[in-house]
Design a protein around this motif. Structure first.
Motif, PDB file in Angstrom:
ATOM      1  N   GLN A   7       8.281  14.097  -2.767  1.00  0.00           N
ATOM      2  CA  GLN A   7       8.827  12.854  -1.989  1.00  0.00           C
ATOM      3  C   GLN A   7       9.432  13.332  -0.866  1.00  0.00           C
ATOM      4  O   GLN A   7       9.460  12.848   0.432  1.00  0.00           O
ATOM      5  CB  GLN A   7       9.182  11.623  -2.791  1.00  0.00           C
ATOM      6  N   THR A  48       2.751   4.232   2.672  1.00  0.00           N
ATOM      7  CA  THR A  48       2.239   5.195   2.034  1.00  0.00           C
ATOM      8  C   THR A  48       3.298   7.417   3.396  1.00  0.00           C
ATOM      9  O   THR A  48       4.168   6.066   4.021  1.00  0.00           O
ATOM     10  CB  THR A  48       0.940   5.558   2.663  1.00  0.00           C
ATOM     11  N   ARG A  73       7.967  16.187   3.589  1.00  0.00           N
ATOM     12  CA  ARG A  73       8.350  16.004   4.614  1.00  0.00           C
ATOM     13  C   ARG A  73       8.862  17.158   5.232  1.00  0.00           C
ATOM     14  O   ARG A  73       9.103  16.967   6.281  1.00  0.00           O
ATOM     15  CB  ARG A  73       9.632  14.715   4.163  1.00  0.00           C
ATOM     16  N   CYS A 101      -4.942   3.919   6.707  1.00  0.00           N
ATOM     17  CA  CYS A 101      -4.398   2.558   5.674  1.00  0.00           C
ATOM     18  C   CYS A 101      -4.431   1.616   6.356  1.00  0.00           C
ATOM     19  O   CYS A 101      -4.768   0.216   6.351  1.00  0.00           O
ATOM     20  CB  CYS A 101      -3.073   2.522   4.498  1.00  0.00           C
ATOM     21  N   HIS A 106      -0.211   6.641   7.531  1.00  0.00           N
ATOM     22  CA  HIS A 106      -0.184   5.135   8.073  1.00  0.00           C
ATOM     23  C   HIS A 106      -1.574   4.267   8.559  1.00  0.00           C
ATOM     24  O   HIS A 106      -2.093   3.139   8.720  1.00  0.00           O
ATOM     25  CB  HIS A 106       1.110   5.149   9.086  1.00  0.00           C
ATOM     26  N   PRO A 134       7.304   7.105  10.653  1.00  0.00           N
ATOM     27  CA  PRO A 134       6.447   6.698  12.470  1.00  0.00           C
ATOM     28  C   PRO A 134       5.561   5.567  12.515  1.00  0.00           C
ATOM     29  O   PRO A 134       4.836   6.033  11.415  1.00  0.00           O
ATOM     30  CB  PRO A 134       6.427   8.122  12.917  1.00  0.00           C
ATOM     31  N   GLU A 144       5.265   1.116   7.873  1.00  0.00           N
ATOM     32  CA  GLU A 144       6.997   2.228   7.695  1.00  0.00           C
ATOM     33  C   GLU A 144       6.135   2.713   9.287  1.00  0.00           C
ATOM     34  O   GLU A 144       5.573   3.215   9.793  1.00  0.00           O
ATOM     35  CB  GLU A 144       6.431   2.915   6.410  1.00  0.00           C
ATOM     36  N   VAL A 189       0.766  -1.015  -0.240  1.00  0.00           N
ATOM     37  CA  VAL A 189      -0.226   0.042  -0.065  1.00  0.00           C
ATOM     38  C   VAL A 189       1.432   1.234  -0.153  1.00  0.00           C
ATOM     39  O   VAL A 189       2.137   1.416   0.763  1.00  0.00           O
ATOM     40  CB  VAL A 189      -1.090   0.154   1.674  1.00  0.00           C
ATOM     41  N   ASN A 204       8.307  -0.931  10.855  1.00  0.00           N
ATOM     42  CA  ASN A 204       9.906  -0.850   9.581  1.00  0.00           C
ATOM     43  C   ASN A 204      10.933  -0.166  10.347  1.00  0.00           C
ATOM     44  O   ASN A 204      11.436   1.099   9.896  1.00  0.00           O
ATOM     45  CB  ASN A 204       9.921  -0.874   8.385  1.00  0.00           C
TER      46      ASN A 204
HETATM   47  N1  LIG Z   1      12.230   2.839   6.985  1.00  0.00           N
HETATM   48  C1  LIG Z   1      12.891   3.335   6.404  1.00  0.00           C
HETATM   49  O1  LIG Z   1      14.071   3.225   6.535  1.00  0.00           O
HETATM   50  C2  LIG Z   1      12.408   4.604   5.518  1.00  0.00           C
HETATM   51  C3  LIG Z   1      13.273   5.010   4.282  1.00  0.00           C
HETATM   52  C4  LIG Z   1      11.938   6.275   3.427  1.00  0.00           C
HETATM   53  C5  LIG Z   1      11.069   6.153   3.783  1.00  0.00           C
HETATM   54  N2  LIG Z   1      10.594   5.100   5.042  1.00  0.00           N
HETATM   55  C6  LIG Z   1       8.786   5.823   5.197  1.00  0.00           C
HETATM   56  O2  LIG Z   1       8.141   5.395   3.741  1.00  0.00           O
HETATM   57  C7  LIG Z   1       6.611   6.157   4.312  1.00  0.00           C
HETATM   58  C8  LIG Z   1       6.616   6.311   2.256  1.00  0.00           C
HETATM   59  O3  LIG Z   1       8.188   7.361   2.246  1.00  0.00           O
HETATM   60  P1  LIG Z   1       8.484   7.393   0.878  1.00  0.00           P
HETATM   61  O4  LIG Z   1       9.802   7.746   0.504  1.00  0.00           O
HETATM   62  O5  LIG Z   1       7.852   6.044  -0.011  1.00  0.00           O
HETATM   63  O6  LIG Z   1       6.827   8.242   0.108  1.00  0.00           O
HETATM   64  P2  LIG Z   1       6.877   9.111  -1.088  1.00  0.00           P
HETATM   65  O7  LIG Z   1       6.031   9.703  -1.059  1.00  0.00           O
HETATM   66  O8  LIG Z   1       8.049   8.360  -2.919  1.00  0.00           O
HETATM   67  O9  LIG Z   1       6.136   7.925  -1.804  1.00  0.00           O
HETATM   68  C9  LIG Z   1       4.521   7.693  -1.593  1.00  0.00           C
HETATM   69  C10 LIG Z   1       3.310   6.701  -2.042  1.00  0.00           C
HETATM   70  O10 LIG Z   1       2.133   6.772  -1.233  1.00  0.00           O
HETATM   71  C11 LIG Z   1       0.880   7.182  -2.350  1.00  0.00           C
HETATM   72  N3  LIG Z   1      -0.302   7.769  -1.113  1.00  0.00           N
HETATM   73  C12 LIG Z   1      -0.212   8.847  -0.254  1.00  0.00           C
HETATM   74  N4  LIG Z   1      -1.480   8.261  -0.031  1.00  0.00           N
HETATM   75  C13 LIG Z   1      -1.945   7.307  -0.028  1.00  0.00           C
HETATM   76  C14 LIG Z   1      -3.445   6.020   0.431  1.00  0.00           C
HETATM   77  N5  LIG Z   1      -4.213   7.103   1.249  1.00  0.00           N
HETATM   78  N6  LIG Z   1      -3.302   4.762  -0.146  1.00  0.00           N
HETATM   79  C15 LIG Z   1      -2.175   5.130  -0.648  1.00  0.00           C
HETATM   80  N7  LIG Z   1      -1.233   5.642  -1.419  1.00  0.00           N
HETATM   81  C16 LIG Z   1      -1.128   6.584  -0.808  1.00  0.00           C
HETATM   82  C17 LIG Z   1       1.495   8.284  -1.964  1.00  0.00           C
HETATM   83  O11 LIG Z   1       0.806   9.192  -4.017  1.00  0.00           O
HETATM   84  C18 LIG Z   1       3.000   7.662  -3.428  1.00  0.00           C
HETATM   85  O12 LIG Z   1       3.077   7.329  -4.246  1.00  0.00           O
HETATM   86  C19 LIG Z   1       7.416   7.320   4.790  1.00  0.00           C
HETATM   87  O13 LIG Z   1       5.972   6.685   5.798  1.00  0.00           O
HETATM   88  C20 LIG Z   1       8.247   7.306   5.323  1.00  0.00           C
HETATM   89  O14 LIG Z   1       8.461   7.058   6.435  1.00  0.00           O
HETATM   90  C21 LIG Z   1      10.938   4.341   5.793  1.00  0.00           C
END
Ligand SMILES: NC(=O)c1ccc[n+]([C@@H]2O[C@H](COP(=O)([O-])OP(=O)(O)OC[C@H]3O[C@@H](n4cnc5c(N)ncnc54)[C@H](O)[C@@H]3O)[C@@H](O)[C@H]2O)c1
Length: 349
Positions: free
Chosen positions: A169, A71, A173, A79, A76, A95, A93, A7, A120
């Motif tokens: 992206q 997302t 943030r 969803c 979070h 937080p 993911e 998701v 994660n």
């Molecule tokens: N664990 C880690 O080390 C790590 C690293 C990077 C990002 N993250 C986390 O991952 C998450 C995503 O980050 P990202 O960089 O991929 O962001 P991103 O903006 O690249 O991707 C997010 C995606 O979610 C989609 N989206 C938004 N609302 C939605 C919804 N209600 N239903 C379905 N899809 C939806 C957006 O269209 C987008 O494609 C964040 O919470 C971020 O903190 C974690």
């Protein structure tokens, strides 16, 4: 075969797909994104048969066992909650939520449905971190007296991950209205989890300071008001008495992604530098304390978070990086925000 849904199909979702692809006994059967073009491209890239534009449609039409929620932070809970209520296992993911009160909704929900639930916290992929936790828990470093931890990034000064001024992206943030708690919520969540896990202790109180620096004229780019914090400092007291600092910034020029922890007990000390290695750290322990001699300790690989998630589903034994832990870490971050506002230390409740 465990059937998975992803998701949110942006940047980080690629790491989820690649990681699941490398694990036997699971397959991705569906992908969801509010952006139809993005979800189609992602499904094509990873050969995923079903696509949806909402979690509700996914739950209604797809046959799956578990999901990764990837997302932006603000989505979070919206969803993950319906997924948990539908009896699906969830790797969310970090937080877990922008604030602890929201995260608690997920903690309450998984208690009812008993699904496997994980956050994660990816730096738990470091075997060195687990070894340090074990050493501390066994008392090998003695009483934890002092620690210094940081998580540094540079994407506000170097376009190593793309230009933040033109990329949603990175822009979400920087904006509180888009659910971001800034550098504290984005990377503070990792280093606070890492540090308190390494110390094998919980946090008693936090004295925090947050700062948002001026970046562009009018502090706004399109729909994004750039008001989320860029840097955070926390002076932390552990319940066991140890004192330390935890800091984060997106202004660390020349440091794309740097995490480090120095941890000092009265019988030993460790230095963890994830820039150098996930599987090694430096230690001064036992008889080496007398001569202040440091040695390198190497550790065997530890399973990554995706492997832990799949294993938890197969065994029915939830990994420790669960929603309860996500909620606890969120309380520490909330205390930092409250402390910054009040200008004084805040105890964890
Ligand atoms: N664990 C880690 O080390 C790590 C690293 C990077 C990002 N993250 C986390 O991952 C998450 C995503 O980050 P990202 O960089 O991929 O962001 P991103 O903006 O690249 O991707 C997010 C995606 O979610 C989609 N989206 C938004 N609302 C939605 C919804 N209600 N239903 C379905 N899809 C939806 C957006 O269209 C987008 O494609 C964040 O919470 C971020 O903190 C974690």
């Amino acid at each position: 075969m465990i059937k998975l849904a992803i998701v949110g199909t942006g940047g980080m979702a690629h790491a989820h797909a690649r990681s699941y692809e490398a694990i036997k006994g699971c397959k991705i059967v569906a992908a969801v994104d509010v952006d139809p073009k993005r979800v189609e491209a992602y499904a094509k890239e990873f050969n995923i048969p079903e696509t949806y534009t909402s979690v509700q449609d996914l739950i209604k039409h797809s046959d799956f066992d578990a999901a990764s929620v990837v997302t932006p932070d603000a989505f979070h809970v919206p969803c993950a909650l319906p997924l948990v209520k539908a009896g699906k296992h969830v790797l969310c993911e970090k937080p877990l939520a922008p604030i602890a009160k929201e995260a608690k909704k997920l903690v309450d929900a998984v208690k009812k449905t008993k699904v496997i639930n994980m956050v994660n916290f990816s730096y738990r992929n470091s075997s060195a971190l687990h070894k340090i936790h074990d050493l501390v828990a066994k008392g090998k470093l003695g009483r934890i007296m002092h620690f210094e931890a940081h998580y540094l990034q540079t994407w506000l000064t170097s376009p190593v991950w793309g230009d933040y001024k033109t990329s949603p992206q990175w822009l979400w943030r920087l904006s509180t209205a888009h659910g971001s708690k800034g550098s504290l919520g984005d990377i503070g969540v990792h280093i606070v989890d890492l540090t308190s896990f390494a110390c094998a202790d919980s946090i008693k109180q936090v004295n925090g300071q947050l700062k948002t620096f001026k970046k562009v004229k009018g502090d706004r780019i399109g729909e994004y008001k750039l008001d989320a914090n860029d840097s955070s400092f926390m002076r932390v007291e552990l319940n066991g008495g140890g004192l330390g600092t935890i800091s984060t910034t997106r202004w660390a020029t020349g440091q794309p992604n740097s995490l480090a922890l120095l941890l000092y007990g009265d019988k030993g000390a460790v230095k963890l530098d994830l820039d150098k290695s996930y599987n090694e750290f430096e230690a001064c322990m036992g008889k080496d304390v007398k001569t202040a001699t440091w040695k390198t300790i190497s550790c065997k690989n530890t399973p990554n978070m995706w492997q832990r998630f799949i294993k938890s589903i197969k065994t029915g034994k939830n990994d420790a990086s669960d929603f309860e832990r996500g909620w606890q870490v969120q309380k520490y971050l909330d205390a930092c925000i409250a402390s910054d506002k009040a200008g004084k230390a805040v105890s964890i409740r």
